[in-house]
Design an enzyme around this catalytic site. Sequence first.
Site, PDB file in Angstrom:
ATOM      1  N   TYR A  42      53.193  -4.359  22.025  1.00 40.58           N
ATOM      2  CA  TYR A  42      51.971  -4.681  21.286  1.00 40.58           C
ATOM      3  C   TYR A  42      52.268  -4.943  19.813  1.00 40.58           C
ATOM      4  O   TYR A  42      51.355  -5.071  18.994  1.00 40.58           O
ATOM      5  CB  TYR A  42      50.956  -3.545  21.421  1.00 40.58           C
ATOM      6  N   ARG A  68      56.435 -16.041  24.245  1.00 41.10           N
ATOM      7  CA  ARG A  68      55.356 -15.195  24.747  1.00 41.10           C
ATOM      8  C   ARG A  68      54.058 -15.558  24.026  1.00 41.10           C
ATOM      9  O   ARG A  68      54.071 -16.042  22.892  1.00 41.10           O
ATOM     10  CB  ARG A  68      55.677 -13.719  24.495  1.00 41.10           C
ATOM     11  N   HIS A  69      52.926 -15.303  24.689  1.00 33.65           N
ATOM     12  CA  HIS A  69      51.633 -15.527  24.035  1.00 33.65           C
ATOM     13  C   HIS A  69      51.491 -14.634  22.812  1.00 33.65           C
ATOM     14  O   HIS A  69      52.160 -13.608  22.659  1.00 33.65           O
ATOM     15  CB  HIS A  69      50.488 -15.270  25.006  1.00 33.65           C
ATOM     16  N   ARG A  72      46.737 -10.322  21.315  1.00 32.69           N
ATOM     17  CA  ARG A  72      45.528 -10.497  22.122  1.00 32.69           C
ATOM     18  C   ARG A  72      44.709  -9.215  22.143  1.00 32.69           C
ATOM     19  O   ARG A  72      45.124  -8.168  21.637  1.00 32.69           O
ATOM     20  CB  ARG A  72      45.916 -10.850  23.564  1.00 32.69           C
ATOM     21  N   ARG A 153      45.021 -16.943  27.416  1.00 31.63           N
ATOM     22  CA  ARG A 153      45.714 -16.566  26.187  1.00 31.63           C
ATOM     23  C   ARG A 153      47.052 -17.273  26.039  1.00 31.63           C
ATOM     24  O   ARG A 153      47.506 -17.522  24.922  1.00 31.63           O
ATOM     25  CB  ARG A 153      45.888 -15.049  26.113  1.00 31.63           C
ATOM     26  N   HIS A 344      54.323 -14.814  29.522  1.00 32.21           N
ATOM     27  CA  HIS A 344      53.949 -13.428  29.263  1.00 32.21           C
ATOM     28  C   HIS A 344      55.215 -12.611  28.993  1.00 32.21           C
ATOM     29  O   HIS A 344      56.329 -13.094  29.165  1.00 32.21           O
ATOM     30  CB  HIS A 344      53.229 -12.838  30.477  1.00 32.21           C
ATOM     31  N   ASP A 345      55.033 -11.332  28.638  1.00 34.77           N
ATOM     32  CA  ASP A 345      56.209 -10.516  28.328  1.00 34.77           C
ATOM     33  C   ASP A 345      57.010 -10.138  29.568  1.00 34.77           C
ATOM     34  O   ASP A 345      58.246 -10.110  29.532  1.00 34.77           O
ATOM     35  CB  ASP A 345      55.820  -9.269  27.538  1.00 34.77           C
TER      36      ASP A 345
END
Length: 462
Positions: A42, A68-69, A72, A153, A344-345
Amino acid sequence: MGGRALASAWAVVSSLLPTLGPQIPLFHAAHDRAIEHLWGVYTPFHAVEDYPALPDGCSVSQVNILHRHGARLPSATQTADILGGLNKLLGVREYTDQRLEFLHDFEYTLGENLLVPLGALQSRQSGETAFHRYAPLVSKNDLPFVRASGMSRVVDTALNWTAGFAIASDQKYAPKLSVIISEEGNDTLQDNNCPNAASSHKEMAEWIDVYGPPIASRLESWAPGANLTNNDIHGLLMLCAFHTVASVVPEDFEAGKPLPYSPFCGLFRAEEFTSFAYSSDIDRYYTTGYGGHLGRVQGVGYVNELLARLTHSPVVDATSTNRTLDADRSTFPLDRTFYADFTHDAPLVAIFNAIGLFSTPSLPTRNPDPNRIWYTSDIMTFSSRMVVEKLECRRGGAKNVDSKKKTDKFVRIMVNEVLQPLEFCGAPSSGPYHGLCDFDKFVKSQNYARHQGEGDWAKCFA
């Protein structure tokens, strides 16, 4: 600020934000870093090092960015975890410590899953950086080829990146998001293709039960009768992170400066954020990382796509690739100099695993090793990116070149600007050419992907 998606993100999120409490200048002394760099997955993007200069005689002939995005709002599951502890605190009539007094007027109004303005801004900045760094690779007939996994996202991150790229070029070069891959089927940019893959629930619970009790005891002394569990503590630490990243006003953001922390961050001691970050390390390590059953094979599809681009050859893969898209040159071209994929992660970690980056043989659920290299706050942040550069070096401009050629080809990889050592393919560990792997040796080093996961893919469904 530029970019309609950025403005749209701020308009949505700003209407949801509660009033922030006093700003708390928290730093972790052991790491000499602001606490937002101790939030594991995060953590907002930050460059861990400066971009490494190219060796003399070398130039980039192709670049692949896996991104990665951006930052969020929490997912539905994370929201439930957050509300578990928050509602207990809100249910207490009288607090014994003034740090909880803000709760008398607090209302939780964060939404779910949306890209927040900070995430949009950092994605746009990433696109700007990419243009400035790799402009020699770009022309009107050779723009970056951009793909994104289908969640909103991720798509919004890609759109902000392309907007930033266009802004940096004074709108001369405006790449499009060419392919959005549905997350309902095979997708190398998502990790939901392996039903039998491992969960990290056991390992996470073990670690949360180590670091949670003393925090729960302290907060209960401030909020008598709250009866906080260790999981509640984890949720409240997540709330510190999510509430903070959601509160950032783009016009006020300055890279390298502490963020306007949520009042929830003030409930925790600086060293407790280190423990919180380690929960992310464990989570990712035991899912798609080196400790996760079938984690590595989930990165094979993307690695085979990467090899196809580097070698200008059709994709050879029988794992998570979308064969229809990859077989069509309009949706998977092989003649570009610049590729950018948004993900994504969890799949990013699986791809690290499949390639051989950050190799870590074990990660204890007690007594963390402070010298570990598996540190999600640095390598798996929001807007984290892995950059794979294909280099052309003049004969004599790099070591061990083939004297029959005028140039030699190499690969180097950066993660959040840190040059990776690539020992697995014989890259020098020191000197001006450290981290440069001979191109053919790099391709050969990816045997696990080239051999379709050596039977592990079938185990996803057996």
